[in-house]
Design a protein around this motif. Sequence first.
Motif, PDB file in Angstrom:
ATOM      1  N   ARG A 119       1.828 -16.544 -21.020  1.00 46.49           N
ATOM      2  CA  ARG A 119       2.162 -15.101 -21.422  1.00 46.49           C
ATOM      3  C   ARG A 119       2.813 -15.171 -22.719  1.00 46.49           C
ATOM      4  N   LEU A 120       3.783 -16.087 -22.791  1.00 44.34           N
ATOM      5  CA  LEU A 120       4.986 -16.186 -23.803  1.00 44.34           C
ATOM      6  C   LEU A 120       4.106 -16.577 -25.283  1.00 44.34           C
ATOM      7  N   GLY A 121       3.025 -17.101 -25.131  1.00 41.56           N
ATOM      8  CA  GLY A 121       2.132 -17.675 -26.455  1.00 41.56           C
ATOM      9  C   GLY A 121       2.720 -18.906 -26.653  1.00 41.56           C
ATOM     10  N   ASP A 122       3.387 -19.677 -25.677  1.00 41.86           N
ATOM     11  CA  ASP A 122       3.973 -20.960 -26.019  1.00 41.86           C
ATOM     12  C   ASP A 122       2.797 -22.140 -26.115  1.00 41.86           C
ATOM     13  N   HIS A 123       1.977 -21.729 -25.247  1.00 44.88           N
ATOM     14  CA  HIS A 123       0.451 -22.853 -25.094  1.00 44.88           C
ATOM     15  C   HIS A 123      -0.786 -22.025 -24.704  1.00 44.88           C
ATOM     16  N   PRO A 124      -1.717 -22.166 -25.620  1.00 48.67           N
ATOM     17  CA  PRO A 124      -3.024 -21.356 -25.152  1.00 48.67           C
ATOM     18  C   PRO A 124      -3.649 -21.916 -24.066  1.00 48.67           C
ATOM     19  N   ARG A 125      -3.520 -23.032 -23.366  1.00 51.41           N
ATOM     20  CA  ARG A 125      -4.177 -23.333 -22.418  1.00 51.41           C
ATOM     21  C   ARG A 125      -3.070 -24.340 -21.624  1.00 51.41           C
ATOM     22  N   ALA A 126      -2.854 -24.460 -20.141  1.00 48.65           N
ATOM     23  CA  ALA A 126      -2.060 -25.255 -19.508  1.00 48.65           C
ATOM     24  C   ALA A 126      -3.113 -25.530 -18.155  1.00 48.65           C
ATOM     25  N   ALA A 127      -2.874 -26.517 -17.453  1.00 48.07           N
ATOM     26  CA  ALA A 127      -3.415 -26.684 -16.260  1.00 48.07           C
ATOM     27  C   ALA A 127      -2.210 -27.064 -15.081  1.00 48.07           C
ATOM     28  N   VAL A 128      -2.702 -26.746 -13.806  1.00 47.95           N
ATOM     29  CA  VAL A 128      -1.573 -26.706 -12.706  1.00 47.95           C
ATOM     30  C   VAL A 128      -2.250 -27.555 -11.466  1.00 47.95           C
ATOM     31  N   VAL A 129      -1.782 -28.073 -10.994  1.00 48.47           N
ATOM     32  CA  VAL A 129      -2.281 -29.182  -9.867  1.00 48.47           C
ATOM     33  C   VAL A 129      -1.362 -29.026  -8.753  1.00 48.47           C
ATOM     34  N   GLY A 130      -1.754 -29.019  -7.299  1.00 51.78           N
ATOM     35  CA  GLY A 130      -1.071 -29.297  -6.041  1.00 51.78           C
ATOM     36  C   GLY A 130      -1.620 -30.520  -5.505  1.00 51.78           C
ATOM     37  N   SER A 131      -1.150 -31.409  -5.280  1.00 49.73           N
ATOM     38  CA  SER A 131      -1.404 -32.872  -4.609  1.00 49.73           C
ATOM     39  C   SER A 131      -0.607 -33.281  -3.563  1.00 49.73           C
TER      40      SER A 131
END
Length: 395
Positions: free
Chosen positions: A141-153
Amino acid sequence: MPASAYITGLGSYLPGEPVDNDAIADRLGGVGPGGDRIKNRILDSNGIRQRHYALDADGQTTELNEELAVKALQAALADRGIGAADLGMLACATTQGDLLIPGFGSMVHGRLGGGPMQVLTAAGVCASSLAALDAASAKIRLGDHPRAAVVGSELASRWLHRRRFASGKPSLDAEFLRWMLSDGAGAVVLEFQPHPDRPSLRIDWVRQMSLAHEHKVCMRAGMSGTDPVAGQTWQDQADVASAEQAGLMHIRQDTRDLAALAEAGLQQFEELVDIGLIDLRHLDHVLCHYSTNAFRDIAFDGIRARIPGLNTDRWFSNLETRGNTGSASIFIALEESWRTGRFAAGDTVLLAVPESGRFSFAFAHLTVVEPRPGNSSSGVSTHASTAPNRRSNRP
């Protein structure tokens, strides 16, 4: 238009073949004296019929926790049709990584590859995955990154094998989790715009709340009792063997606190309703992580008594078939719901995760949105699978 973050790809990974209740003791190295009665009581209560372990028949670990995470991430990236090099951020959640140092996120990034990216390790227990989602969506939302990934493991099985209990007869608080926890990973891809060709899940908000100021430790490892004391943690022992001999390496949960955890979770839910973040008239799906059907029943009874307008048929959980995978559970349930067409465009989805560690709660509200007119994939190839876009299981 306010900045938004969207889930555009989902993936999960469960190691090995499903292990049913008849085979669970053999996989975890059997039970101690009188253990069958405790085991059967716990399995009857939690309702889990099968789960997955990254353990072979001899109790040897077959995959690292970071490997579980990477396989879920790769599935989510493939679902979106992008590669690791397209990510600007990687947020990883787990209860316990493979190593003490470095952090879990760094190890997952090293195995995943892709290129330079911001990395976050969210430590904790079950709610750490939504904490990671909160952090990653905020950066989008801040515009720092266009894409990210999140994982729970999670790879809990290494802590649950019988050899861990060789020092003596384990207590009920350790046995409870031994027959409760299992292994797996779930992941999501986030972007600043919806998927160009199919529906996405818009992240409307994420809320986390700790009540540690009011509650002692409930789920723990590394200390005796529920109050840490200087000089008496596992790191203060003469060596790790001494800590294990003293029972400090068992994962324990005070089951007497679960009713209070359910009560506190209901209060947090009601507060979100009261302030208008949750609209019961337009809430289509609730995906709630809970460790046992007994816990679910407590929650349902409280909801029916306080909020008659909420139909619990809207709740979805795959606890019975996927097991309790801690921080991974909510993403594994979300991926299955998405893949099987449970959601339709316009639907709202509430993710709810209570964490017993020291009483914390996390919620996320999602809305299924269609591709935005004129939205482009910015040159990134898209996955060819058919998106869920039907009300196949609409309450």
